[in-house]
Scaffold this motif. Structure first.
Motif, short mmCIF file in Angstrom:
data_model
loop_
_atom_site.label_atom_id
_atom_site.label_comp_id
_atom_site.label_asym_id
_atom_site.label_seq_id
_atom_site.Cartn_x
_atom_site.Cartn_y
_atom_site.Cartn_z
N ALA A 152 0.82 -1.21 0.00
CA ALA A 152 0.00 0.00 0.00
C ALA A 152 0.86 1.26 0.00
N GLU A 153 2.06 1.16 0.56
CA GLU A 153 2.98 2.29 0.56
C GLU A 153 3.81 2.35 -0.72
N GLY A 154 3.70 1.30 -1.55
CA GLY A 154 4.50 1.23 -2.77
C GLY A 154 5.88 0.65 -2.54
N ALA A 155 6.11 0.07 -1.35
CA ALA A 155 7.42 -0.53 -1.05
C ALA A 155 7.43 -1.96 -1.58
N ASP B 212 4.79 -10.45 -8.74
CA ASP B 212 4.21 -9.16 -9.11
C ASP B 212 4.92 -8.02 -8.38
N ALA B 213 5.17 -8.22 -7.09
CA ALA B 213 5.85 -7.18 -6.30
C ALA B 213 7.28 -6.99 -6.75
N LEU B 214 7.97 -8.07 -7.12
CA LEU B 214 9.33 -7.96 -7.64
C LEU B 214 9.36 -7.11 -8.90
N ILE B 215 8.40 -7.31 -9.77
CA ILE B 215 8.34 -6.51 -10.99
C ILE B 215 8.06 -5.06 -10.64
N GLY B 216 7.14 -4.85 -9.68
CA GLY B 216 6.85 -3.49 -9.23
C GLY B 216 8.07 -2.80 -8.67
#
Length: 892
Positions: A361-364, A394-398
């Motif tokens: 949610a924080e973009g971390a 997905d988060a790794l790509i982000g």
């Protein structure tokens, strides 16, 4: 059995310097060279490489700790005899030995920090007192080891004529060394191995030999200590008191930056902790951190891994669980619990998932990826485990780590098909520049998702479509998908914020710049902190550049470059760097622009986000080409063209980069070839958006220079209509200069003047130095051709001064030729060979340099027929008949 020689990686410069010194010993006399570096860094390998290339007499010796008190022990290894007397007397024996050997003698003393001092003194004296002797003494020594006697190092540094320091490997060099050992590491894994080993070649080689090959293809593996380090640590632990061992184990469990208080509590050390701390530090199991005596940690990751291994799984798990109760930071506490959980643990997995959601949610995204990966490993329920693993990718790509994400793709592809799975694989395809695959994956995800039951997944798919549309340069689609993402997720959810951070770019590209600026102002006010702020600043900076707010653009883009926003995204940082370099280019800060690209290159290579590559290297190509640095320009151009070119956001800057090279070479036909794809129907409105892609004026200038006036008029009319409605001043100025060139070429000088003056007026209050110089140059060419030599001289001088300040040597040379051709400052008595006119002099110089008539015409903005006319007159005046004779005449 002959032990294979370790590969020599990244030591070419040092080896070349040693070879130069060795050859120098043959020409200028003896010398003493010291090669130093950390233990295991590759000093011996470098010395071996030099010895292998040396064809003359070779002497070898190795210092040993237990022999350092044996006088002339090392010297005995070198010359095979015991020696008596002082160092000076013995040095004469060394010199006589070298002189009788025939050829240059290379004497290598490995581990010279353990050599006996009489031997070192004798070798130094031999070099100093017998300079005519062809002798090179090469001594290797360890630095940074407290056990090494200081007098030996001081002596070596004092007597050395030359010193070479061997540094640890960088992450790319670690990858090279691994490849030499048969292990192909993706850049993020190479960096992980580099951090674990400190870049020390010996440790890297040992781990590559000891660790199973499958480990290197995993995401975030736990790397062990090399066997030699593990054995040393076990010996050190065995020699410690229970209190010192407890502190070492506590520091290993808690990791770097541990307070002494927490370590003492975990170790159960009562009262005065300093004696145990002294013991652990002396054993090299613990070192102090950056806060004096209050903070400790393991000396390096290898020692930490070795200590944890020595504790055993059960003891280590118990210690990690106890340590979690001491830590306030939630992420660090959960990682300790993960280390304490060898079996699936639903409670810990759920807590990890919840914390990952908070960080997302924080973009971390980088932190969220690690937490979700841990959660998946501790989850027994298959559906939950698969979902968490997919979300981790997905988060790794982000976070921008495409290589790490790709390492998990085989596992994700083996899972059952879900909308989320397809969306994640589509997301990875986007950042890897694979548009067709992304289109298929995202389309399948959207077909499968139920927006009512899974609004969060549907919003995530929409957000991926936003990035896909941005990369396809489809602004209307971008805005539509962004609106759907916000509607499904809510404006404060991660997918909603990220979609909104890009939505403004779609609005601007669709001609709604004012609306886009207002939207960014509201969004920046609402989200001021954390990693999401990085995305908003980058988007606003990109938009500001499009609307000529260059100073605002630089401020936002510089702020969004760091990835320290609670684990901010590497992908966003790369976009920011690419547009920052562009802003620096436009304002004339070309050194800064090249530096920005250079500093981004390792990040791009490590992340594997090929989508950003052409955009980044476009600016580097332009600067190098304008400065005449052709090799650098070609190298940057190859980088811009590397990988797939499926996305328009990759193809357009690649075409522009090629056009810059052609224009810098005065190759107008090459400009047209490079940019012609942008005139095709596939390009669409995104490419024609005035202000973002400055290609239209380059194309129009090239059409005029090629004499295609009607085509240029038709093209410019369309582009001017677009710019009049929604284009910033810079875009209208560029097109105005192209219109001025067309009018001047058709003999409409008054109208051409009006067009050029209007263009310069539009640029007057903008910090766009390159554009101003470029407009003045074209204006000066038109004035000179129309016979307005004095006016042309003034305008061209202004252009030249700016180009010179930028270092644009290609255009400085052109300005000089135009000024000389104008002849305002060239007296008739200085016209050159055979009383040539200034115009004839300029033509003769270019023809003599090897240019064709067509190339000369493009360079001097003349027709080919005019060039031929001048060339005929030149031949007549000089009494010659060929271009070869002209070249010979000018060269004489």
């Amino acid at each position: 059995m002959v032990r294979p020689r370790p590969p020599l990686i990244a030591r070419d410069a040092a080896l070349g310097e040693l070879e130069r010194l060795l050859h120098g010993a043959a020409e200028r006399g003896s010398a003493f060279v010291l090669v130093s570096g950390k233990a295991g860094v590759g000093r011996t390998t470098l010395a071996d490489a030099l010895a292998a290339r040396h064809h003359g007499p070779l002497l070898r010796a190795t210092g040993a700790e237990w022999e350092r008190d044996r006088a002339y022990g090392v010297l005995g290894q070198l010359i095979g005899e015991s020696s008596r007397g002082g160092a000076v007397e013995v040095s004469s024996a060394i010199a006589r030995n070298a002189e009788s050997a025939g050829g240059t003698v290379l004497a290598v003393v490995d581990d010279a920090h353990w050599a006996d001092q009489p031997s070192l003194q004798a070798l130094a004296s031999a070099v100093r007192h017998h300079r005519d002797t062809r002798l090179l003494v090469l001594a290797t020594a360890v630095t940074g080891d407290p056990d090494v006697p200081a007098p030996a190092l001081e002596l070596l540094h004092r007597v050395a004529d030359h010193a070479i320091t061997v540094e640890p490997f960088t992450p790319p060099e670690v990858g090279e060394l691994a490849a030499a050992h048969g292990a192909l590491l993706h850049p993020s894994m190479a960096e992980r191995l580099w951090r674990h080993t400190g870049g020390v070649a010996r440790h890297i080689g040992q781990l590559l030999a000891e660790v199973p090959r499958t480990t290197w293809a995993r995401f975030d593996p736990a790397l062990p200590a090399p066997a030699a380090v593990a054995a040393s640590v076990r010996t050190a632990l065995a020699g410690c008191s229970p209190e010192a061992r407890g502190l070492a184990e506590a520091a290993a469990v808690l990791g770097p930056g541990t307070t002494v208080r927490d370590a003492a509590l975990l170790a159960g050390v009562p009262g005065d902790v300093l004696p145990a701390l002294d013991e652990a530090v002396a054993a090299r199991l613990v070192e102090f951190g950056g806060r004096g005596l209050t903070e400790i940690g393991p000396p390096d990751p290898m020692v930490r891994a070795a200590v944890l291994a020595a504790m055993g799984p059960a003891a280590a798990a118990r210690a990690h669980r106890r340590a979690a109760d001491l830590i306030d930071d939630p992420v660090r506490r959960m990682r300790l619990l993960v280390a304490a959980s060898p079996m699936p643990d639903p409670d810990v997995a759920d807590r990890l998932d919840a914390l990952a959601a908070e960080r997302a949610a924080e973009g971390a995204w980088g932190v969220a990826a690690s937490l979700l990966n841990d959660a998946s490993r501790l989850t027994e329920d298959r559906l939950k485990r698969e979902s968490r693993l997919t979300r981790a990718v997905d988060a790794l790509i982000g976070a921008g780590d495409a290589f790490a994400a790709a390492a998990l793709v085989p596992e994700v592809e083996s899972l059952r098909e879900t909308p989320l799975r397809n969306a994640v694989l589509g997301y990875l395809a986007i950042v890897r520049g694979r548009a067709a695959e992304a289109e298929n994956r995202l389309g399948r995800a959207w077909d499968l998702v139920n927006t009512e039951r899974e609004p969060d997944v549907a919003a995530s798919i929409c957000q991926r479509y936003v990035l896909h549309s941005l990369s396809r340069l489809r602004p209307e689609e971008l805005v539509s998908w962004a609106d759907q993402a916000v509607a499904l997720a809510g404006e404060d959810a991660p997918a909603g914020v990220e979609a909104a951070a890009i939505r403004g770019l779609g609005l601007a590209a669709a001609g709604r710049a004012a609306e886009a600026l207002a939207a960014y102002a509201e969004l920046a006010e609402r989200v001021q902190h954390g990693a999401q702020a990085q995305r908003i600043l980058m988007g606003r900076g990109w938009l500001s550049l499009m609307v000529d707010a260059v100073d605002d653009a630089r401020a936002d883009l510089e702020s969004s470059v760091p990835t320290t926003f609670l684990g901010g995204s590497t992908r966003i940082s790369l976009w920011a760097r690419a547009w920052l370099a562009r802003a620096q280019f436009l304002t004339g800060d070309w050194d800064d622009a090249v530096r920005t690209v250079r500093e981004a290159t390792p990040l791009l290579d490590r992340a594997g986000i090929v989508l950003a590559g052409p955009l980044l290297y476009w600016t580097a190509v332009a600067v190098h080409a304008l400065r005449g640095d052709w090799d650098d320009a070609e190298l940057a151009l190859r980088r811009a063209d590397a990988g797939p070119q499926d996305y328009e956001i990759m193809r357009v800057p690649s075409y522009l980069a090629r056009a810059h090279v052609a224009e810098a070479r005065a190759d107008s036909a090459g400009v047209l070839r490079a940019l012609r794809p942008l005139t095709q129907p596939w390009a669409g409105g995104g490419v024609d958006q005035p202000g973002q892609w400055p290609w239209a004026d380059m194309y129009a200038h090239a059409l005029v220079l090629e004499g295609r006036y009607a085509e240029a008029d038709t093209f410019l009319t369309r582009q001017e209509a677009l710019a009049a409605g929604r284009g910033p001043g810079s875009a209208r100025a560029r097109l105005g200069a192209a219109r001025g060139r067309l009018l001047g070429s058709q003999g409409e000088l008054d109208q051409a003047r009006e067009a050029f003056e209007a263009a310069l007026e539009l640029l007057e209050d903008l910090p766009l130095r390159y554009d101003s110089a470029r407009v003045n140059f074209a204006y000066g060419q038109i004035l000179r051709r129309a016979g307005k030599r004095r006016d042309a001289d003034t305008v061209l001088t202004t252009a030249r001064e700016t180009f010179a300040a930028l270092g644009a040597t290609t255009y400085v040379a052109r300005c000089d030729r135009e000024l000389k051709a104008g002849g305002v400052h060239v007296p008739r008595t200085e016209r050159g060979l055979g009383e040539l006119t200034p115009q004839e002099e300029a033509v003769s110089q270019l023809v003599a340099s090897g240019l064709s008539n067509r190339e000369v015409a493009a360079e001097l903005f003349l027709s080919t027929k005019t060039v031929q006319y001048h060339l005929t007159r030149i031949y007549a005046k000089l009494g010659i008949r060929s271009r070869a004779e002209l070249a010979a005449r000018r060269g004489s």
